[in-house]
Motif scaffolding. Sequence first.
Motif, PDB file in Angstrom:
ATOM      1  N   LYS A 182       2.414   6.186  -4.031  1.00  0.00           N
ATOM      2  CA  LYS A 182       3.982   5.781  -3.956  1.00  0.00           C
ATOM      3  C   LYS A 182       4.847   7.073  -3.598  1.00  0.00           C
ATOM      4  N   SER A 183       4.372   8.037  -3.042  1.00  0.00           N
ATOM      5  CA  SER A 183       5.078   9.390  -2.957  1.00  0.00           C
ATOM      6  C   SER A 183       5.864   9.294  -1.774  1.00  0.00           C
ATOM      7  N   THR A 184       6.710  10.367  -1.441  1.00  0.00           N
ATOM      8  CA  THR A 184       7.299  10.578  -0.327  1.00  0.00           C
ATOM      9  C   THR A 184       6.001  10.949   0.793  1.00  0.00           C
ATOM     10  N   ARG A 185       4.991  11.501   0.526  1.00  0.00           N
ATOM     11  CA  ARG A 185       4.134  11.870   1.533  1.00  0.00           C
ATOM     12  C   ARG A 185       3.676  10.541   2.024  1.00  0.00           C
ATOM     13  N   ASN A 186       3.205   9.514   1.181  1.00  0.00           N
ATOM     14  CA  ASN A 186       2.573   8.519   1.378  1.00  0.00           C
ATOM     15  C   ASN A 186       3.487   7.647   2.439  1.00  0.00           C
ATOM     16  N   CYS A 187       5.000   7.650   2.161  1.00  0.00           N
ATOM     17  CA  CYS A 187       5.697   6.832   2.969  1.00  0.00           C
ATOM     18  C   CYS A 187       5.937   7.560   4.453  1.00  0.00           C
ATOM     19  N   VAL A 188       5.862   8.784   4.444  1.00  0.00           N
ATOM     20  CA  VAL A 188       5.715   9.623   5.750  1.00  0.00           C
ATOM     21  C   VAL A 188       4.554   9.352   6.563  1.00  0.00           C
ATOM     22  N   LEU A 189       3.480   9.353   5.850  1.00  0.00           N
ATOM     23  CA  LEU A 189       2.301   8.906   6.496  1.00  0.00           C
ATOM     24  C   LEU A 189       2.083   7.502   6.964  1.00  0.00           C
ATOM     25  N   ARG A 190       2.787   6.654   6.287  1.00  0.00           N
ATOM     26  CA  ARG A 190       2.759   5.229   6.837  1.00  0.00           C
ATOM     27  C   ARG A 190       3.448   4.994   8.067  1.00  0.00           C
ATOM     28  N   VAL A 191       4.643   5.869   7.968  1.00  0.00           N
ATOM     29  CA  VAL A 191       5.424   5.586   9.241  1.00  0.00           C
ATOM     30  C   VAL A 191       4.932   6.561  10.586  1.00  0.00           C
ATOM     31  N   LEU A 192       4.551   7.723  10.194  1.00  0.00           N
ATOM     32  CA  LEU A 192       4.161   8.561  11.349  1.00  0.00           C
ATOM     33  C   LEU A 192       2.602   8.175  11.815  1.00  0.00           C
ATOM     34  N   CYS A 193       1.782   7.478  11.032  1.00  0.00           N
ATOM     35  CA  CYS A 193       0.336   7.513  11.245  1.00  0.00           C
ATOM     36  C   CYS A 193      -0.066   6.096  11.614  1.00  0.00           C
ATOM     37  N   ASN A 194       0.763   4.985  11.945  1.00  0.00           N
ATOM     38  CA  ASN A 194       0.451   3.694  12.141  1.00  0.00           C
ATOM     39  C   ASN A 194       0.514   3.583  13.719  1.00  0.00           C
ATOM     40  N   ASN A 195      -0.663   3.564  14.296  1.00  0.00           N
ATOM     41  CA  ASN A 195      -0.676   3.523  15.689  1.00  0.00           C
ATOM     42  C   ASN A 195      -0.533   2.094  16.321  1.00  0.00           C
ATOM     43  N   LYS A 196      -0.357   0.981  15.552  1.00  0.00           N
ATOM     44  CA  LYS A 196      -0.252  -0.178  16.240  1.00  0.00           C
ATOM     45  C   LYS A 196       1.371  -0.433  16.088  1.00  0.00           C
ATOM     46  N   VAL A 197       2.103   0.482  15.674  1.00  0.00           N
ATOM     47  CA  VAL A 197       3.731   0.347  15.684  1.00  0.00           C
ATOM     48  C   VAL A 197       4.262   0.519  17.304  1.00  0.00           C
ATOM     49  N   LYS A 198       5.128  -0.186  17.659  1.00  0.00           N
ATOM     50  CA  LYS A 198       5.693  -0.040  18.891  1.00  0.00           C
ATOM     51  C   LYS A 198       7.269   0.312  18.723  1.00  0.00           C
ATOM     52  N   CYS A 199       7.906  -0.182  17.734  1.00  0.00           N
ATOM     53  CA  CYS A 199       9.121   0.272  17.417  1.00  0.00           C
ATOM     54  C   CYS A 199       9.516   0.229  16.151  1.00  0.00           C
ATOM     55  N   ARG A 200      10.491   1.214  15.772  1.00  0.00           N
ATOM     56  CA  ARG A 200      10.877   1.362  14.224  1.00  0.00           C
ATOM     57  C   ARG A 200      12.357   1.372  14.208  1.00  0.00           C
ATOM     58  N   GLU A 201      12.670   0.755  12.810  1.00  0.00           N
ATOM     59  CA  GLU A 201      14.180   0.727  12.572  1.00  0.00           C
ATOM     60  C   GLU A 201      14.304   1.462  11.331  1.00  0.00           C
ATOM     61  N   PHE A 202      15.258   2.589  11.382  1.00  0.00           N
ATOM     62  CA  PHE A 202      15.474   3.231  10.056  1.00  0.00           C
ATOM     63  C   PHE A 202      16.691   2.682   9.685  1.00  0.00           C
ATOM     64  N   ILE A 203      16.808   2.288   8.254  1.00  0.00           N
ATOM     65  CA  ILE A 203      17.764   1.431   7.843  1.00  0.00           C
ATOM     66  C   ILE A 203      18.327   2.311   6.330  1.00  0.00           C
ATOM     67  N   ASP A 204      19.594   2.367   6.190  1.00  0.00           N
ATOM     68  CA  ASP A 204      20.039   3.007   5.158  1.00  0.00           C
ATOM     69  C   ASP A 204      21.081   1.854   4.438  1.00  0.00           C
ATOM     70  N   LEU A 205      20.942   1.779   3.051  1.00  0.00           N
ATOM     71  CA  LEU A 205      21.572   0.645   2.394  1.00  0.00           C
ATOM     72  C   LEU A 205      22.963   1.374   1.859  1.00  0.00           C
ATOM     73  N   LYS A 206      24.052   0.885   2.269  1.00  0.00           N
ATOM     74  CA  LYS A 206      25.503   1.163   2.008  1.00  0.00           C
ATOM     75  C   LYS A 206      25.742   1.249   0.494  1.00  0.00           C
ATOM     76  N   GLY A 207      25.947   2.155  -0.303  1.00  0.00           N
ATOM     77  CA  GLY A 207      26.425   2.184  -1.729  1.00  0.00           C
ATOM     78  C   GLY A 207      25.428   1.369  -2.312  1.00  0.00           C
ATOM     79  N   ALA A 208      24.253   1.373  -2.089  1.00  0.00           N
ATOM     80  CA  ALA A 208      23.170   0.561  -2.507  1.00  0.00           C
ATOM     81  C   ALA A 208      23.216   0.190  -4.153  1.00  0.00           C
TER      82      ALA A 208
END
Length: 180
Positions: A24-50
């Motif tokens: 559940k760490s920052t590192r885990n999130c980074v790994l899931r984003v950068l190391c998934n070789n099946k991904v062809k596109c990504r959308e980085f989303i920020d929630l406004k005043g969440a």
Amino acid sequence: MSEYEACASVVSNLVSDHFALEGKSTRNCVLRVLCNNKVKCREFIDLKGAFDRANKDVILEELVNKDTRGSWLRWIESYLSGIRAKVWIQGHESVEMDMELHTPQGGVLSTTLFNVLMDRIARHSFPRGTEVVIYTDDIVIQCTNEFVMKEALAELHNLCLYMGLIIHENKIKFNHVLQL
């Protein structure tokens, strides 16, 4: 060494896991984003005043779905209800106003209660070929193609509307993944 292990090794040297739950760490999130070789596109989303927009009724509904009942639920409902606030701007004080939506900023429980909403997004059944990575109020949607991405974004948009959350349109970043 596999591609994932090589990627994980690099990320592990860059991002620390101090005080994090395993998986559940920052590192885990980074790994899931950068190391998934099946991904062809990504959308980085920020929630406004969440935290300011989190719908307390949906939070309470989710807590009931997680078997929170009785005095715990009444106490949390009380914590989220009847909140009034005012602000100071350049030495001037605003009038006090009722806050309809939100988790109290700086409140001890606010992050946990907000994460109840994020868990709902994480558990949502997005289209096949979609992976959702969430860290606080930042979301990355990864998909196997742009058509799936379009469907996933429409579902996320509807889910956010229901929960009182708004996708910050000016902070969305699309990334088409290049294969090396």
